[in-house]
Design a protein around this motif. Sequence first.
Motif, PDB file in Angstrom:
ATOM      1  N   ALA A  12       0.836  -1.200   0.000  1.00 46.30           N
ATOM      2  CA  ALA A  12       0.000   0.000   0.000  1.00 46.30           C
ATOM      3  C   ALA A  12       0.873   1.252   0.000  1.00 46.30           C
ATOM      4  O   ALA A  12       2.015   1.222   0.460  1.00 46.30           O
TER       5      ALA A  12
ATOM      6  N   GLY B 223       2.442  -0.406  -5.825  1.00 47.51           N
ATOM      7  CA  GLY B 223       1.608  -1.273  -5.001  1.00 47.51           C
ATOM      8  C   GLY B 223       0.136  -1.134  -5.307  1.00 47.51           C
ATOM      9  O   GLY B 223      -0.333  -0.109  -5.786  1.00 47.51           O
TER      10      GLY B 223
ATOM     11  N   THR C 151      -3.962  -3.454  -4.345  1.00 48.01           N
ATOM     12  CA  THR C 151      -4.595  -4.634  -3.753  1.00 48.01           C
ATOM     13  C   THR C 151      -4.421  -5.849  -4.655  1.00 48.01           C
ATOM     14  O   THR C 151      -4.249  -6.971  -4.175  1.00 48.01           O
TER      15      THR C 151
ATOM     16  N   ALA D 104      -1.037  -7.289  -4.005  1.00 44.14           N
ATOM     17  CA  ALA D 104      -1.003  -7.994  -2.724  1.00 44.14           C
ATOM     18  C   ALA D 104      -1.662  -9.367  -2.833  1.00 44.14           C
ATOM     19  O   ALA D 104      -1.150 -10.363  -2.315  1.00 44.14           O
TER      20      ALA D 104
ATOM     21  N   TYR E  98      -0.765  -4.897   3.561  1.00 44.96           N
ATOM     22  CA  TYR E  98      -1.405  -3.868   2.756  1.00 44.96           C
ATOM     23  C   TYR E  98      -2.027  -2.874   3.728  1.00 44.96           C
ATOM     24  O   TYR E  98      -3.069  -3.150   4.341  1.00 44.96           O
TER      25      TYR E  98
END
Length: 441
Positions: free
Chosen positions: A155, A160, A162, A165, A276
């Motif tokens: 994050a 980065g 979601t 991740a 995250y």
Amino acid sequence: MRFTYKGTKIFYIATDVSYSVDNVLKYKSVIDLDTDHYVEEFITCYEVERLLRLQKNTSAGCDLLPRWLLRACSFELASPIAHIYNCTTIHSGIVPISWHTAIVTPVPKVAAPASLNDYRPIFVTPILSRIAEKYIVKRFIRPAIPRDAILDQFAFKPSGSTTCALVSLQHHVTYLLEANSYVRCLIIDFSKAFDTIDHSVLLSKFSSFGLPANILNWIIDFLTGRQQLCKLGSLLSHPVSINRGVIQGSGIGPTLYIGMKSDLKVICTDNVLIKYADNVDLLVPENSKVDITDEFEHIMKWADTNSMVINLTKTKEIVFHRPNPRNFVNPVGMDTIVAKILGVFVHGGFKCDNHVDFILSVCSQRVYLLKLLRDWGLQLPQLHIICQSLIVSRILYALPAWGGLLSAELKGRINAFLQRLYKYGFMHSLIDTEYLLTSSD
């Protein structure tokens, strides 16, 4: 501490009664211009003009300087604002008083909020403050944080998201399953993580990053003497001092947070930590040298040392295994469950049934909205845009992370739904799951 308006509790304030300003100011440096490491570079008028001109639509802070004025008069205002940034704030390490106040608007997270936890706080700080913060983050703070320290954080970084991740989670789980019959995943929840950060603990970490003395002083001055007001409609509460947490709506707050958690690591390299923002997922394979209990105790000890709290009631565990395991036995006391991680329902056997059920249910409700808009006279070009924004985008969310796990049956369900959209005239052309997967990849 809480705001109260007409007898109704509105919102929490991050105030610590045991707070001591001396514990924060001890990290402040008296700069010796001849010997100390400090910033001599200045932000130019050209940089400021560009930052003002490219401002997105955003609310004004407590100084009431609107975005449209800063954008429309970017050329005329660039020189005086650059002077303020260089001489008054960056070079001296002092934050103007008006930048210390944030306006907080509680926005309901559910249709009928029943408690304070049902509200999401939206912080609004002055626009000039946000511009200066983002410049300092990009120019000084982000390069100072060791890159290796935030490789597991997805994050608040340019690279980065979601989706990244979730893809990382899936990659590590499948890799570990090559040599293990199961992988335990602990989904750890921190209670009000952004609002409870201890400033003295935060600054002790940032003081070790090698920041220029005046930039470190700037961060200290930004965090001390802060106030916030709660806004409800056209009403404003009295200002209340806050001495904990980072401002979520600011330009610097998210970066301060990932710096705070940069030293949260696993004990054993057999295990994996995926972060995250305030979401932390701990992966421990069957044959790890350090089991999940010891790793979790280590994380709880870190939280205690850093004055953070883990919400045990929201902390869950999921066991991943191969879709068709042989002689698979769950760990003692554990059942394979479905967990929601970063908005995606994840199953221990890598099935997507629950997630597809969820997104098709949400999208079907939005189709009803499109039908209403069509009946009220909205033209097809506008309906196409709304369909892309509300429905197709929902299917595309994190699709590279879960789309490859779709069975033929689930792909058929999604394709049938997309055909309905095309039949109703809400889409220009007929698309299918394979098209969405290819475009998202």
